[in-house]
Design an enzyme around this catalytic site. Sequence first.
Site, PDB file in Angstrom:
ATOM      1  N   CYS A  19       0.810  -1.224   0.000  1.00 44.19           N
ATOM      2  CA  CYS A  19       0.000   0.000   0.000  1.00 44.19           C
ATOM      3  C   CYS A  19       0.841   1.270   0.000  1.00 44.19           C
ATOM      4  O   CYS A  19       0.306   2.366  -0.181  1.00 44.19           O
ATOM      5  CB  CYS A  19      -0.949  -0.006   1.200  1.00 44.19           C
ATOM      6  N   LYS A  22       0.585   3.534  -3.169  1.00 45.71           N
ATOM      7  CA  LYS A  22      -0.631   4.268  -3.516  1.00 45.71           C
ATOM      8  C   LYS A  22      -0.291   5.638  -4.101  1.00 45.71           C
ATOM      9  O   LYS A  22       0.736   6.237  -3.761  1.00 45.71           O
ATOM     10  CB  LYS A  22      -1.502   4.476  -2.274  1.00 45.71           C
ATOM     11  N   GLY A  50     -14.025   9.579   0.582  1.00 41.94           N
ATOM     12  CA  GLY A  50     -12.904   8.648   0.533  1.00 41.94           C
ATOM     13  C   GLY A  50     -13.048   7.493   1.495  1.00 41.94           C
ATOM     14  O   GLY A  50     -12.065   7.044   2.095  1.00 41.94           O
ATOM     15  N   ASP A  51     -14.287   7.009   1.672  1.00 39.51           N
ATOM     16  CA  ASP A  51     -14.500   5.880   2.576  1.00 39.51           C
ATOM     17  C   ASP A  51     -13.910   4.614   1.972  1.00 39.51           C
ATOM     18  O   ASP A  51     -13.404   4.606   0.847  1.00 39.51           O
ATOM     19  CB  ASP A  51     -15.993   5.714   2.874  1.00 39.51           C
ATOM     20  N   ASP A  92     -11.461  -3.837   3.460  1.00 39.39           N
ATOM     21  CA  ASP A  92     -12.339  -2.712   3.137  1.00 39.39           C
ATOM     22  C   ASP A  92     -13.796  -3.028   3.446  1.00 39.39           C
ATOM     23  O   ASP A  92     -14.565  -2.149   3.844  1.00 39.39           O
ATOM     24  CB  ASP A  92     -12.198  -2.335   1.663  1.00 39.39           C
ATOM     25  N   GLY A 140     -11.630 -14.374 -12.116  1.00 41.36           N
ATOM     26  CA  GLY A 140     -10.998 -13.068 -12.067  1.00 41.36           C
ATOM     27  C   GLY A 140     -10.457 -12.665 -13.421  1.00 41.36           C
ATOM     28  O   GLY A 140     -10.953 -13.096 -14.464  1.00 41.36           O
ATOM     29  N   HIS A 141      -9.395 -11.858 -13.396  1.00 38.75           N
ATOM     30  CA  HIS A 141      -8.829 -11.340 -14.639  1.00 38.75           C
ATOM     31  C   HIS A 141      -7.318 -11.250 -14.484  1.00 38.75           C
ATOM     32  O   HIS A 141      -6.801 -10.888 -13.421  1.00 38.75           O
ATOM     33  CB  HIS A 141      -9.406  -9.953 -14.932  1.00 38.75           C
ATOM     34  N   ASP A 225     -10.069   1.582   7.900  1.00 36.81           N
ATOM     35  CA  ASP A 225      -8.880   0.768   8.108  1.00 36.81           C
ATOM     36  C   ASP A 225      -7.642   1.612   7.829  1.00 36.81           C
ATOM     37  O   ASP A 225      -7.686   2.618   7.130  1.00 36.81           O
ATOM     38  CB  ASP A 225      -8.895  -0.531   7.310  1.00 36.81           C
TER      39      ASP A 225
END
Length: 330
Positions: A19, A22, A50-51, A92, A140-141, A225
Site C-alpha cells: 500500500c 498508492k 474517501g470511505d 475494506d 478473475g482477470h 482501516d
Amino acid sequence: MTAAATKIRLTQFAAGGGCACKVPPGELERVLAGLTPAPSGDLLVGADNGDDAAVVRVSDGRAIVLTTDFFTPVVDDPYDWGRIAAANALSDVYAMGGEPLVAVNLLAWPRDRIPFELAAEVLRGGADVAAEAGCHLAGGHSIDDPEPKYGLAVTGTADPGRLLRNDAGVAGVPLTLTKPLGLGVLNNRHKATGEVFPDAVATMTTLNRDASRAALAAGAVCATDVTGFGLLGHLYKLARASGVSAVVEAAAVPYLDAARASYADGFVPGGSRRNLDWVRPHVSSSVSDDELMLLADAQTSGGLLVAGEVPGHPVIGHLVPRGDATLVVR
C-alpha cells in the site's frame, strides 16, 4: 516449485511495495475533485469522503458493499504475498461493518521475467485467505504486465442501518486501533535486505473480521482501516469527514517489534514521507518529527481505526469538537 523459482525475490520486481505505492492522497483528491457526485437514494456511501468501499441499499435490511484493492509485492514469498493482498482487499468490507460474500482475482504478471508457477502460489495464498473469511473466490482477470500486481475485487453484504462509516464520528468518543503500526518500515527493510519479519507477516495476514464484529457489537458506527495513507492520513480523513478534530496520544500507539529500530536505520517508504507532507498543515504536535513519521507510516493490511472502544484493543486517543487543528498529537 523449481529451485530457480524459489530464489526469486518478488519485491525486486516492483518500484514500490504494498500500500506504500498508492497515489499520494493530496494528488488523488485533486484529480477526483468534481468527478465524484455525493451519494443519493440507495447509494449510501460513495467516493465523496474517501470511505473504504461503496455501499448500495438493495432492500430495507440489506446493502451491498463493493471494493477492490491490489498492489505490487510487499514480501518475497509468493504465497504470503497472496495472503496479504487478499486480507488487505477483504479489509475494506470489514471496515464498513460488512461481511465479504464473493471475490474475483486481479493479477498482473511479467511472464517473460518471473516463472508463472509463482503466480500459482500467489493465487493459492489469496484463495486460502478467502476461504478463511468464508468468501467465495470465483475466477478473475489476468494480464501480462512488466510489474507483478495482485489483489481482489470484493462484494460483501451489510445491514444498511449498522454500517461503519468514516463520516459518523462524534466528539467525546475514544479512538481504538486494532493492529500495531510499523508495517511500512519493516516491509521497506525486507525489500532492501531480505530480512524476514514473521510478526509483520502474521499481522498483515490477520483478517479484520473479528475486530469489525467486535466494533459493531460495542455499538460503534464510525471506523476506517489503516493502510497506505498511514494512521495520521486515515484519521485526518475520518475527522474531516465527521466535522471533528482528533487527539492522538502518541505513547499509547502500539508498534511491531523492530519497527522503531528499522526506522532509525533509515528504512522509510517514500509513501510515508508523502503522507506526512499531506497531513502536516492540519496537525498540531508536541512530539518529534520522527514520531510523526512513524504515525504516518504507510501500512499494508493494517488494522481498523474505530471511533469507540473495542474490547481487547488499545485506546490511542479520542475525538473532540472541531478546533484550529484537525489532528492534535501529543
